[in-house]
Design a protein around this motif. Structure first.
Motif, PDB file in Angstrom:
ATOM      1  N   SER A   1      33.300  62.029  42.492  1.00  0.00           N
ATOM      2  CA  SER A   1      33.340  60.750  41.781  1.00  0.00           C
ATOM      3  C   SER A   1      33.420  59.565  42.729  1.00  0.00           C
ATOM      4  N   VAL A   2      33.127  58.406  42.168  1.00  0.00           N
ATOM      5  CA  VAL A   2      33.304  57.140  42.872  1.00  0.00           C
ATOM      6  C   VAL A   2      34.202  56.239  42.030  1.00  0.00           C
ATOM      7  N   ILE A   3      34.773  55.216  42.704  1.00  0.00           N
ATOM      8  CA  ILE A   3      35.530  54.200  41.993  1.00  0.00           C
ATOM      9  C   ILE A   3      34.892  52.850  42.245  1.00  0.00           C
ATOM     10  N   PHE A   4      35.093  51.930  41.313  1.00  0.00           N
ATOM     11  CA  PHE A   4      34.618  50.554  41.471  1.00  0.00           C
ATOM     12  C   PHE A   4      35.857  49.691  41.698  1.00  0.00           C
ATOM     13  N   HIS A   5      35.954  49.118  42.874  1.00  0.00           N
ATOM     14  CA  HIS A   5      37.148  48.353  43.206  1.00  0.00           C
ATOM     15  C   HIS A   5      36.819  47.307  44.267  1.00  0.00           C
ATOM     16  N   ASP A   6      37.367  46.119  44.068  1.00  0.00           N
ATOM     17  CA  ASP A   6      37.231  45.047  45.067  1.00  0.00           C
ATOM     18  C   ASP A   6      35.761  44.763  45.375  1.00  0.00           C
ATOM     19  N   LYS A   7      34.930  44.717  44.313  1.00  0.00           N
ATOM     20  CA  LYS A   7      33.493  44.444  44.431  1.00  0.00           C
ATOM     21  C   LYS A   7      32.772  45.481  45.294  1.00  0.00           C
ATOM     22  N   LYS A   8      33.272  46.711  45.294  1.00  0.00           N
ATOM     23  CA  LYS A   8      32.654  47.787  46.061  1.00  0.00           C
ATOM     24  C   LYS A   8      32.619  49.067  45.224  1.00  0.00           C
ATOM     25  N   ILE A   9      31.587  49.857  45.462  1.00  0.00           N
ATOM     26  CA  ILE A   9      31.576  51.229  44.980  1.00  0.00           C
ATOM     27  C   ILE A   9      32.076  52.095  46.121  1.00  0.00           C
TER      28      ILE A   9
ATOM     29  N   GLU B   1      29.165  47.332  49.133  1.00  0.00           N
ATOM     30  CA  GLU B   1      29.452  46.082  48.437  1.00  0.00           C
ATOM     31  C   GLU B   1      28.395  45.815  47.368  1.00  0.00           C
ATOM     32  N   VAL B   2      28.876  45.449  46.193  1.00  0.00           N
ATOM     33  CA  VAL B   2      27.986  45.140  45.072  1.00  0.00           C
ATOM     34  C   VAL B   2      28.473  43.858  44.414  1.00  0.00           C
ATOM     35  N   GLU B   3      27.663  42.839  44.473  1.00  0.00           N
ATOM     36  CA  GLU B   3      28.026  41.553  43.872  1.00  0.00           C
ATOM     37  C   GLU B   3      28.107  41.688  42.359  1.00  0.00           C
ATOM     38  N   ASP B   4      29.107  41.055  41.764  1.00  0.00           N
ATOM     39  CA  ASP B   4      29.314  41.050  40.313  1.00  0.00           C
ATOM     40  C   ASP B   4      29.603  42.447  39.758  1.00  0.00           C
ATOM     41  N   LEU B   5      30.241  43.297  40.541  1.00  0.00           N
ATOM     42  CA  LEU B   5      30.589  44.634  40.072  1.00  0.00           C
ATOM     43  C   LEU B   5      31.924  44.601  39.341  1.00  0.00           C
ATOM     44  N   PRO B   6      31.961  44.931  38.041  1.00  0.00           N
ATOM     45  CA  PRO B   6      33.244  44.990  37.321  1.00  0.00           C
ATOM     46  C   PRO B   6      34.071  46.172  37.826  1.00  0.00           C
ATOM     47  N   GLU B   7      35.374  46.081  37.712  1.00  0.00           N
ATOM     48  CA  GLU B   7      36.231  47.188  38.099  1.00  0.00           C
ATOM     49  C   GLU B   7      36.436  48.122  36.911  1.00  0.00           C
ATOM     50  N   LEU B   8      36.651  49.391  37.227  1.00  0.00           N
ATOM     51  CA  LEU B   8      37.032  50.349  36.199  1.00  0.00           C
ATOM     52  C   LEU B   8      38.522  50.209  35.928  1.00  0.00           C
ATOM     53  N   ALA B   9      38.981  50.847  34.873  1.00  0.00           N
ATOM     54  CA  ALA B   9      40.417  50.862  34.617  1.00  0.00           C
ATOM     55  C   ALA B   9      41.138  51.439  35.829  1.00  0.00           C
ATOM     56  N   GLU B  10      42.322  50.957  36.072  1.00  0.00           N
ATOM     57  CA  GLU B  10      43.052  51.338  37.284  1.00  0.00           C
ATOM     58  C   GLU B  10      43.206  52.851  37.401  1.00  0.00           C
ATOM     59  N   GLY B  11      42.865  53.373  38.575  1.00  0.00           N
ATOM     60  CA  GLY B  11      43.020  54.786  38.856  1.00  0.00           C
ATOM     61  C   GLY B  11      41.932  55.680  38.297  1.00  0.00           C
ATOM     62  N   MET B  12      40.885  55.103  37.683  1.00  0.00           N
ATOM     63  CA  MET B  12      39.841  55.905  37.060  1.00  0.00           C
ATOM     64  C   MET B  12      38.571  55.905  37.904  1.00  0.00           C
ATOM     65  N   GLY B  13      37.893  57.039  37.932  1.00  0.00           N
ATOM     66  CA  GLY B  13      36.629  57.168  38.643  1.00  0.00           C
ATOM     67  C   GLY B  13      35.557  57.703  37.710  1.00  0.00           C
ATOM     68  N   VAL B  14      34.321  57.715  38.209  1.00  0.00           N
ATOM     69  CA  VAL B  14      33.210  58.197  37.394  1.00  0.00           C
ATOM     70  C   VAL B  14      32.384  59.185  38.205  1.00  0.00           C
ATOM     71  N   SER B  15      31.978  60.261  37.570  1.00  0.00           N
ATOM     72  CA  SER B  15      31.172  61.293  38.214  1.00  0.00           C
ATOM     73  C   SER B  15      29.792  60.758  38.575  1.00  0.00           C
ATOM     74  N   VAL B  16      29.397  60.947  39.830  1.00  0.00           N
ATOM     75  CA  VAL B  16      28.063  60.520  40.256  1.00  0.00           C
ATOM     76  C   VAL B  16      26.992  61.370  39.585  1.00  0.00           C
ATOM     77  N   LYS B  17      27.285  62.638  39.366  1.00  0.00           N
ATOM     78  CA  LYS B  17      26.331  63.502  38.675  1.00  0.00           C
ATOM     79  C   LYS B  17      26.029  62.968  37.278  1.00  0.00           C
ATOM     80  N   LEU B  18      27.071  62.544  36.556  1.00  0.00           N
ATOM     81  CA  LEU B  18      26.860  62.001  35.219  1.00  0.00           C
ATOM     82  C   LEU B  18      26.111  60.679  35.264  1.00  0.00           C
ATOM     83  N   LEU B  19      26.444  59.832  36.232  1.00  0.00           N
ATOM     84  CA  LEU B  19      25.716  58.567  36.387  1.00  0.00           C
ATOM     85  C   LEU B  19      24.227  58.817  36.590  1.00  0.00           C
ATOM     86  N   ASN B  20      23.899  59.800  37.440  1.00  0.00           N
ATOM     87  CA  ASN B  20      22.496  60.080  37.719  1.00  0.00           C
ATOM     88  C   ASN B  20      21.783  60.681  36.511  1.00  0.00           C
TER      89      ASN B  20
END
Length: 343
Positions: free
Chosen positions: A264-272, A285-304
């Motif tokens: 998994s990856v996390i979205f934090h501080d404008k970064k993946i 670094e990703v401009e305008d990247l929203p953060e996920l809920a604190e402590g939560m990540g997302v599977s890259v496999k599912l994203l793809n």
């Protein structure tokens, strides 16, 4: 003395006969070896027909013939033909293909013991939106899934839906169809990968048939199960924003740094990021990247798996999932509690 049946010349044609194209199509439902009906097709009544028990496939042919040749052997012979060919039905058990100096003997099964193959009666018009949906959603299905209903796509009025229990995608096709038709993953992919234009639809309580504009068809058995009620997952109003321009480029860039235990990856501080710590893994670094809920990540496999269905997303409304929409699509990806694996 037993009477020997007289040989019958079936057809003379130029190389590239439409028969070979028909056989390539029905080969979707054939094996090289197996029971006679699994490895031999049926050529009769102007159709080439084949089945593997789940799929039944048919394609129009020009040949006036009534025989059940070994499909792969006949395909090999036709592919080697020169400028002209002759098909001769020597007996019910032997078809001979001749072209210039080539002669190929094609073994045949007894067509009288082959199963009767036919499509469901056409009752509706389809468009290729259905095959587009199948191609988009079928890869989401987990082939090792033990829950029977989740081994196929749900085809019903207006939508096609697929889920693996961790992500769901729904595709809007806008056609009025019967409810609760669960099409096996392999069948959905066959309709998509054949590359033909859909034109019609038929069904029964155990099967569904997809007709194409060249008069060919793919018939599939249905999965006998009840698909979960997924409508409740989309009741809430969400605030969708376009994905940042570099979103998936960022995901791809850090993917090889992801720990295999988290995936998994996390979205934090404008970064993946692949880690909560700056001295581990990788970040982008990703401009305008929203953060996920604190402590939560997302599977890259599912994203793809969902990326072709995602153009806008809501990362904030739910603490345990990402909601998204795309062209004729909507969906949801469940989030995971993110933790770094200590090295």
């Amino acid at each position: 003395m037993a009477k020997v049946p007289r040989s019958r010349v079936v057809k003379k044609a130029k190389a590239g006969s439409s028969l070979l194209e028909a056989l390539k199509f029905i080969n979707l439902a054939q094996k090289k070896d197996g029971l006679p009906w699994e490895s031999h097709c049926q050529l009769q009544n102007g159709m080439a027909l084949a089945t593997n028990g789940v799929l039944t496939v048919g394609h129009k042919i020009e040949e006036d013939i009534h025989i059940a040749p070994h499909t792969e052997t006949l395909m090999k012979a036709l592919a080697k033909c020169g400028q002209s060919l002759t098909l001769t039905q020597q007996t019910d058990a032997l078809l001979v293909v001749q072209s210039d100096k080539l002669r190929a003997n094609i073994p045949c099964a007894d067509i009288k013991i082959m199963p009767a193959l036919y499509p469901d009666k056409q009752v509706a018009v389809l468009t290729s939106a259905i095959s587009t949906a199948f191609g988009l959603l079928a890869p989401l299905i987990n082939e090792g899934e033990t829950r029977t209903a989740l081994t196929g796509v749900l085809l019903q009025a207006n939508t096609v839906t697929a889920t693996n229990g961790h992500a769901i995608v729904e595709y809007w096709h806008g056609i009025d169809l019967p409810p609760g038709l669960i099409v096996p993953r392999a069948s959905a992919l066959a309709v998509f990968k054949c590359g033909k234009n859909l034109s019609g639809f038929g069904f029964s309580d155990k099967s569904v048939t997809f007709y194409f504009d060249d008069e060919s068809f793919i018939k599939s058995s249905l999965i006998d199960a009840k698909f979960p009620n997924t409508d409740k997952l989309f009741k809430k109003e969400y605030i969708y924003l376009p994905l940042p321009e570099e979103f998936f480029n960022a995901v791809d860039s850090v993917a090889s740094f992801i720990d295999s235990e988290t995936g998994s990856v996390i979205f934090h501080d404008k970064k993946i990021k692949t880690s909560l710590y700056s001295h581990k893994g990788a970040s982008y670094e990703v401009e305008d990247l929203p953060e996920l809920a604190e402590g939560m990540g997302v599977s890259v496999k599912l994203l793809n798996l969902c990326r072709k269905a995602m153009t806008q997303a809501d990362f904030k409304s739910e603490h345990d999932s990402i909601q998204f929409i795309g062209e004729n699509t909507r969906g949801k990806i469940m989030l995971l509690k993110f933790r770094d694996v200590q090295i």
